[in-house]
Design an enzyme around this catalytic site. Structure first.
Site, PDB file in Angstrom:
ATOM      1  N   ASP A   1       3.030  37.280  23.153  1.00 54.40           N
ATOM      2  CA  ASP A   1       2.043  37.997  22.659  1.00 54.40           C
ATOM      3  C   ASP A   1       1.020  37.990  22.669  1.00 54.40           C
TER       4      ASP A   1
ATOM      5  N   ARG B   1      -1.151  43.684  17.652  1.00 58.50           N
ATOM      6  CA  ARG B   1      -0.668  44.831  16.224  1.00 58.50           C
ATOM      7  C   ARG B   1      -1.474  44.678  15.433  1.00 58.50           C
TER       8      ARG B   1
ATOM      9  N   ASN C   1      -2.057  50.286  27.932  1.00 60.51           N
ATOM     10  CA  ASN C   1      -1.322  49.313  27.477  1.00 60.51           C
ATOM     11  C   ASN C   1       0.752  49.173  27.847  1.00 60.51           C
TER      12      ASN C   1
ATOM     13  N   THR D   1      13.220  54.955  23.629  1.00 57.04           N
ATOM     14  CA  THR D   1      13.069  56.056  22.491  1.00 57.04           C
ATOM     15  C   THR D   1      13.881  57.050  22.569  1.00 57.04           C
TER      16      THR D   1
ATOM     17  N   SER E   1       5.319  63.331  22.627  1.00 52.73           N
ATOM     18  CA  SER E   1       3.693  62.514  21.527  1.00 52.73           C
ATOM     19  C   SER E   1       3.273  61.867  23.395  1.00 52.73           C
TER      20      SER E   1
ATOM     21  N   TYR F   1       2.744  58.372  23.335  1.00 57.94           N
ATOM     22  CA  TYR F   1       3.684  57.594  22.867  1.00 57.94           C
ATOM     23  C   TYR F   1       4.706  57.578  23.569  1.00 57.94           C
ATOM     24  N   HIS F   2       5.133  58.433  23.147  1.00 60.48           N
ATOM     25  CA  HIS F   2       6.776  58.591  23.704  1.00 60.48           C
ATOM     26  C   HIS F   2       6.514  59.568  25.299  1.00 60.48           C
TER      27      HIS F   2
ATOM     28  N   LYS G   1       7.218  56.387  27.277  1.00 62.39           N
ATOM     29  CA  LYS G   1       8.175  55.723  27.795  1.00 62.39           C
ATOM     30  C   LYS G   1       9.045  56.568  28.397  1.00 62.39           C
TER      31      LYS G   1
ATOM     32  N   GLN H   1      16.151  53.395  21.178  1.00 61.46           N
ATOM     33  CA  GLN H   1      16.130  52.894  19.879  1.00 61.46           C
ATOM     34  C   GLN H   1      16.065  54.609  19.204  1.00 61.46           C
TER      35      GLN H   1
ATOM     36  N   VAL I   1      13.433  52.948  13.459  1.00 63.49           N
ATOM     37  CA  VAL I   1      14.320  51.453  12.961  1.00 63.49           C
ATOM     38  C   VAL I   1      14.021  51.783  11.332  1.00 63.49           C
TER      39      VAL I   1
ATOM     40  N   ARG J   1       8.924  54.685   5.085  1.00 59.07           N
ATOM     41  CA  ARG J   1       7.710  55.216   4.135  1.00 59.07           C
ATOM     42  C   ARG J   1       8.351  56.410   2.792  1.00 59.07           C
TER      43      ARG J   1
ATOM     44  N   VAL K   1       6.590  64.298   3.078  1.00 56.21           N
ATOM     45  CA  VAL K   1       8.025  66.049   3.832  1.00 56.21           C
ATOM     46  C   VAL K   1       6.762  66.229   5.270  1.00 56.21           C
TER      47      VAL K   1
ATOM     48  N   GLU L   1       5.478  70.016  17.410  1.00 49.64           N
ATOM     49  CA  GLU L   1       7.613  69.618  16.549  1.00 49.64           C
ATOM     50  C   GLU L   1       7.601  70.408  16.600  1.00 49.64           C
TER      51      GLU L   1
HETATM   52  P1  NAD Z   1       5.527  46.602  17.133  1.00 51.70           P
HETATM   53  O1  NAD Z   1       3.915  47.118  17.254  1.00 51.70           O
HETATM   54  O2  NAD Z   1       5.529  45.796  15.768  1.00 51.70           O
HETATM   55  O3  NAD Z   1       5.047  45.296  18.058  1.00 51.70           O
HETATM   56  C1  NAD Z   1       4.188  45.214  19.001  1.00 51.70           C
HETATM   57  C2  NAD Z   1       4.618  44.093  19.703  1.00 51.70           C
HETATM   58  O4  NAD Z   1       4.337  43.921  21.137  1.00 51.70           O
HETATM   59  C3  NAD Z   1       2.888  43.650  18.573  1.00 51.70           C
HETATM   60  O5  NAD Z   1       3.119  42.295  18.236  1.00 51.70           O
HETATM   61  C4  NAD Z   1       1.787  44.099  20.173  1.00 51.70           C
HETATM   62  O6  NAD Z   1       0.682  43.110  19.307  1.00 51.70           O
HETATM   63  C5  NAD Z   1       2.791  43.824  20.834  1.00 51.70           C
HETATM   64  N1  NAD Z   1       1.904  43.814  21.940  1.00 51.70           N
HETATM   65  C6  NAD Z   1       1.421  45.191  21.890  1.00 51.70           C
HETATM   66  N2  NAD Z   1       0.663  45.403  23.571  1.00 51.70           N
HETATM   67  C7  NAD Z   1       0.667  44.409  24.070  1.00 51.70           C
HETATM   68  C8  NAD Z   1       0.677  43.615  25.088  1.00 51.70           C
HETATM   69  N3  NAD Z   1      -0.278  44.238  25.832  1.00 51.70           N
HETATM   70  N4  NAD Z   1       1.029  42.497  25.526  1.00 51.70           N
HETATM   71  C9  NAD Z   1       1.486  41.358  24.458  1.00 51.70           C
HETATM   72  N5  NAD Z   1       1.785  41.879  23.723  1.00 51.70           N
HETATM   73  C10 NAD Z   1       1.722  42.902  23.198  1.00 51.70           C
HETATM   74  O7  NAD Z   1       6.303  47.826  17.571  1.00 51.70           O
HETATM   75  P2  NAD Z   1       7.372  48.149  16.838  1.00 51.70           P
HETATM   76  O8  NAD Z   1       8.135  48.581  15.492  1.00 51.70           O
HETATM   77  O9  NAD Z   1       8.458  46.026  16.512  1.00 51.70           O
HETATM   78  O10 NAD Z   1       8.145  48.072  18.305  1.00 51.70           O
HETATM   79  C11 NAD Z   1       8.696  47.328  19.460  1.00 51.70           C
HETATM   80  C12 NAD Z   1       8.480  48.465  20.545  1.00 51.70           C
HETATM   81  O11 NAD Z   1      10.653  49.073  19.973  1.00 51.70           O
HETATM   82  C13 NAD Z   1       8.144  49.278  21.072  1.00 51.70           C
HETATM   83  O12 NAD Z   1       8.512  49.709  22.319  1.00 51.70           O
HETATM   84  C14 NAD Z   1       9.062  50.298  20.496  1.00 51.70           C
HETATM   85  O13 NAD Z   1       8.712  51.692  21.347  1.00 51.70           O
HETATM   86  C15 NAD Z   1      10.167  50.498  20.061  1.00 51.70           C
HETATM   87  N6  NAD Z   1      10.867  51.580  18.955  1.00 51.70           N
HETATM   88  C16 NAD Z   1      10.406  50.669  17.864  1.00 51.70           C
HETATM   89  C17 NAD Z   1      11.000  52.141  16.965  1.00 51.70           C
HETATM   90  C18 NAD Z   1      11.042  51.520  15.329  1.00 51.70           C
HETATM   91  O14 NAD Z   1      10.699  52.657  14.337  1.00 51.70           O
HETATM   92  N7  NAD Z   1      10.103  50.753  14.591  1.00 51.70           N
HETATM   93  C19 NAD Z   1      12.137  52.558  17.718  1.00 51.70           C
HETATM   94  C20 NAD Z   1      12.622  52.689  18.394  1.00 51.70           C
HETATM   95  C21 NAD Z   1      12.018  52.264  19.348  1.00 51.70           C
HETATM   96  N1  USQ Z   2       7.813  62.339   9.523  1.00 54.21           N
HETATM   97  C1  USQ Z   2       7.505  63.075   7.660  1.00 54.21           C
HETATM   98  N2  USQ Z   2       6.576  62.479   7.007  1.00 54.21           N
HETATM   99  C2  USQ Z   2       6.206  61.242   7.197  1.00 54.21           C
HETATM  100  C3  USQ Z   2       6.680  60.454   8.516  1.00 54.21           C
HETATM  101  C4  USQ Z   2       7.373  61.712   9.092  1.00 54.21           C
HETATM  102  O1  USQ Z   2       8.207  64.408   7.642  1.00 54.21           O
HETATM  103  O2  USQ Z   2       5.928  60.953   5.967  1.00 54.21           O
HETATM  104  C5  USQ Z   2       8.637  63.221  10.025  1.00 54.21           C
HETATM  105  C6  USQ Z   2       8.166  63.394  11.528  1.00 54.21           C
HETATM  106  O3  USQ Z   2       7.330  64.693  11.563  1.00 54.21           O
HETATM  107  C7  USQ Z   2       9.074  63.249  12.485  1.00 54.21           C
HETATM  108  C8  USQ Z   2      10.050  62.165  12.146  1.00 54.21           C
HETATM  109  O4  USQ Z   2       9.798  61.969  10.711  1.00 54.21           O
HETATM  110  O5  USQ Z   2       9.358  64.759  12.458  1.00 54.21           O
HETATM  111  C9  USQ Z   2      10.133  61.598  12.112  1.00 54.21           C
HETATM  112  O6  USQ Z   2       8.741  60.623  12.247  1.00 54.21           O
HETATM  113  P1  USQ Z   2       8.623  59.228  12.715  1.00 54.21           P
HETATM  114  O7  USQ Z   2       7.436  59.096  12.578  1.00 54.21           O
HETATM  115  O8  USQ Z   2       9.260  57.769  11.480  1.00 54.21           O
HETATM  116  O9  USQ Z   2       9.075  58.684  13.942  1.00 54.21           O
HETATM  117  P2  USQ Z   2       8.778  59.035  15.300  1.00 54.21           P
HETATM  118  O10 USQ Z   2       6.517  59.080  15.741  1.00 54.21           O
HETATM  119  O11 USQ Z   2       9.526  59.620  17.056  1.00 54.21           O
HETATM  120  O12 USQ Z   2       8.944  57.129  15.886  1.00 54.21           O
HETATM  121  C10 USQ Z   2       9.572  56.179  15.234  1.00 54.21           C
HETATM  122  C11 USQ Z   2       9.037  54.972  15.883  1.00 54.21           C
HETATM  123  C12 USQ Z   2       8.701  55.115  17.253  1.00 54.21           C
HETATM  124  C13 USQ Z   2      10.289  55.113  18.021  1.00 54.21           C
HETATM  125  C14 USQ Z   2      10.873  56.616  17.971  1.00 54.21           C
HETATM  126  C15 USQ Z   2      12.724  56.527  17.452  1.00 54.21           C
HETATM  127  O13 USQ Z   2       7.485  55.020  16.234  1.00 54.21           O
HETATM  128  O14 USQ Z   2       8.148  53.722  18.114  1.00 54.21           O
HETATM  129  O15 USQ Z   2      10.086  55.012  19.249  1.00 54.21           O
HETATM  130  O16 USQ Z   2      10.391  56.236  16.086  1.00 54.21           O
HETATM  131  S1  USQ Z   2      12.593  58.728  17.630  1.00 54.21           S
HETATM  132  O17 USQ Z   2      12.324  59.461  16.940  1.00 54.21           O
HETATM  133  O18 USQ Z   2      14.130  58.533  17.968  1.00 54.21           O
HETATM  134  O19 USQ Z   2      11.965  58.490  19.877  1.00 54.21           O
END
Ligand code: NAD
Ligand code: USQ
Length: 392
Positions: A31, A35, A119, A145, A187, A189-190, A193, A216, A219, A249, A262, A332
C-alpha cells in the site's frame, strides 16, 4: 497460499488481509498509504480511530501470532519495485484493491478526474505487466464494481455475471457471439473499472493470465470477527460526502441525529454486500483460480439490492431520525430497477449475510461510540457531476 494484498490498508483490504492471515495464508500487504493522505486533503478522517499501519501489524502479530508483511510502494508508479516484489514473494494469489474508489472524489475537479484515471488504470496495467514477467502462474483477484453495468437501461432484465450473448449485424452478415456486458459507467471512477475490464480481457487472451474480476456492490458494515479482536485492529468507517457510502452514511447520520441525506427522489436501486461477506468471498475466489488460458472469470459480488429511499425509510423508522431529500449532486437515473445474477458466489458456498435490524444496530452503535470524531460540515456531498455552463 502466499498472497499479496495490494491496497491492504484500506476499508476492504485491511479486514481481507486479516481474514486471509487468520485462515493460514501468508499475507504481504502492499500500500502507498494514499488513502490516509486523502483524509488529510479532505479534512475528514475515518469515524473510527484507525491506527498507523505499523501498530495495526504489531497488534495482529500479538493477537494471532501470524505475522503479515508490509511493503510501502505505489503500484501505479513504482513498477520495478513491484516486479521485484512479485519475483521475491512468488505469490500464488494477488488481491488487487489498490485504486481510488470514490465516485464523488473522482468528480471533484479536473485534478481528481485525472488522478483517478492515472492511478487506477496504471495500477492495474502495472500489476498485469509485472505478473507476465515475474508471476505468470499467480491468480489475480481484482475488486471491480457493479457500476460497470450501469443502471436503468435493462428494465427488469437480470444482469448476468460479466458476459452476455449478442448478435452482431454488419454488411448483411450476422454473428452470434458472447461479449463483455456493454459498459455504462456513471462516474470517472466507475469508468476506470470498465477500462480495467479491457486490460483483463487482453492479458488473459494474450498472456494466459488467471484473472477473477469481482463486480462488487456497495459494501456496508465495518467490523469483521478479526477486526473485533483488538481495538488496534479497528477498520475504517468513512462517513464524509466523498468517501462515505450510502448505507453506512445513513446509519452514521441516524447515530448522530443528522437528517438522512437522500439524493433526489431516492429511487436509485443499488446492490449491497456486508464487509463480512466481502472478506469471505475474496477468500473463496482466491482458492478457486481459473485455469491458464481461461477467459476472465467475472463474479457479481453482491448479496441483495435495495432502493435508496427504502433504506432511508427503514432507518428512519428504526431511529426516528427524519429523511431529507436533497438536490441530487450526481447525474444518474432518478429511478431504476436492478436484478442481478449472483449464482457463482452462491456456488462457491457463500451463505449471504442479509440486511437485518441487528446488523444495522451494530453499525449505529459503532458510529455512536465515535460520534465526537464526526465533523458535521463534511457530511453533505459537495461533489457535482455536471459543471455549471457559463452564460453566453
Ligand atoms: P480504500 O480507499 O479504503 O482502499 C484502497 C487502498 O488502496 C488504500 O489503502 C490506498 O492507500 C491504496 N491505494 C490506492 N492507490 C494505490 C496505489 N497506486 N498504490 C498502492 N496503494 C494504493 O477503498 P476500499 O473501499 O477498500 O475499496 C477497495 C477496492 O474495492 C477498490 O478498488 C474499490 O473500487 C472496490 N470496491 C469497493 C466498494 C466499497 O463499497 N467500498 C464497493 C465495490 C468495489
Ligand atoms: N446516495 C444518497 N445519499 C447519500 C449517498 C449516496 O442518496 O448520502 C445515493 C447516490 O446518489 C447513489 C447511491 O446512493 O445513487 C449509491 O451511492 P454510494 O456513494 O453509496 O455508492 P457509489 O458511488 O456507487 O460507490 C460505492 C463505492 C465504490 C463501489 C460502488 C459499488 O464507493 O467503490 O464501486 O459503491 S456500485 O454502486 O455497485 O457500483
Amino acid at each position: 497460499m502466499r498472497i499479496i494484498v495490494l491496497g491492504g490498508d484500506g476499508f476492504c483490504g485491511w479486514p481481507t488481509s486479516l481474514h486471509l492471515s487468520a485462515n493460514g495464508h501468508h499475507v504481504t500487504i502492499v500500500d502507498n498509504l494514499v488513502r490516509r493522505r486523502t483524509d488529510t486533503e479532505l479534512g475528514a478522517s475515518s469515524l473510527t480511530p484507525i491506527r498507523p499501519i505499523e501498530e495495526r501489524l504489531t497488534a495482529w502479530r500479538e493477537t494471532r501470532n501470524s505475522p503479515i508483511d508490509f511493503v510501502e510502494l505505489d503500484v501505479a508508479k513504482d513498477y520495478d519495485a513491484l516486479e521485484e516484489l512479485f519475483r521475491e514473494v512468488r505469490p500464488e494469489a494477488i488481491v488487487h484493491f489498490a485504486e481510488q474508489r470514490a465516485a464523488p472524489y473522482s468528480m471533484k475537479s479536473p485534478r481528481h478526474k485525472r488522478y483517478t484515471v492515472d492511478n487506477n488504470v496504471n495500477a492495474t496495467n502495472a500489476v498485469l505487466c509485472a505478473m507476465v514477467e515475474a508471476a505468470p502462474d499467480a491468480h489475480l483477484v481484482h475488486l471491480g464494481t457493479m457500476g460497470v453495468y450501469g443502471y436503468g437501461k435493462t428494465k427488469g432484465m437480470t444482469i448476468p455475471e460479466g458476459y452476455i450473448d449478442a448478435t452482431l449485424r454488419s454488411g448483411g452478415v450476422s454473428a452470434d457471439v458472447e461479449i463483455l456486458y456493454p459498459a455504462d459507467p456513471g462516474s470517472i471512477y466507475h469508468m476506470t473499472k470498465t477500462l480495467d475490464q479491457l486490460l483483463f480481457y487482453y492479458y488473459a487472451k494474450n498472456d494466459g493470465l488467471k484473472i477473477t474480476d469481482l463486480h462488487q456492490g456497495i459494501v456496508w458494515g465495518t467490523a469483521t470477527p478479526e477486526t473485533d479482536l483488538d481495538e488496534r485492529l479497528i477498520n475504517r468507517f468513512d462517513y464524509d460526502g466523498d468517501y462515505g457510502t450510502v448505507l453506512n452514511r445513513f446509519l452514521m447520520q441516524a447515530a448522530i441525529g443528522h437528517p438522512l441525506t437522500v439524493h433526489g427522489s431516492g429511487g436509485q436501486t443499488r446492490a449491497f454486500i456486508h464487509i463480512r461477506d466481502t472478506v469471505r468471498c475474496i477468500h473463496k475466489a482466491a482458492q478457486t483460480p481459473p485455469k491458464r488460458g481461461d477467459r476472465v472469470r467475472i463474479i457479481n459480488q453482491m448479496t441483495e439490492t435495495h432502493r435508496v429511499r427504502d433504506l432511508a425509510a427503514m432507518i428512519s423508522g428504526m431511529t426516528g431520525v427524519p429523511v431529507e431529500h436533497q438536490l441530487n449532486p450526481r447525474k444518474e437515473a432518478p429511478e431504476n430497477d436492478l436484478v442481478v445474477a449472483n449464482d457463482m458466489l452462491l456456488k462457491l458456498g457463500l451463505q449471504p449475510t442479509r440486511l437485518s435490524d441487528g446488523l444495522m444496530t451494530e453499525v449505529v452503535a459503532i458510529a455512536r461510540r465515535y460520534a465526537e470524531r464526526c465533523d458535521r460540515s463534511k457530511i453533505v456531498s459537495q461533489s457535482q457531476w455536471v459543471r455549471p455552463v457559463a452564460a453566453e
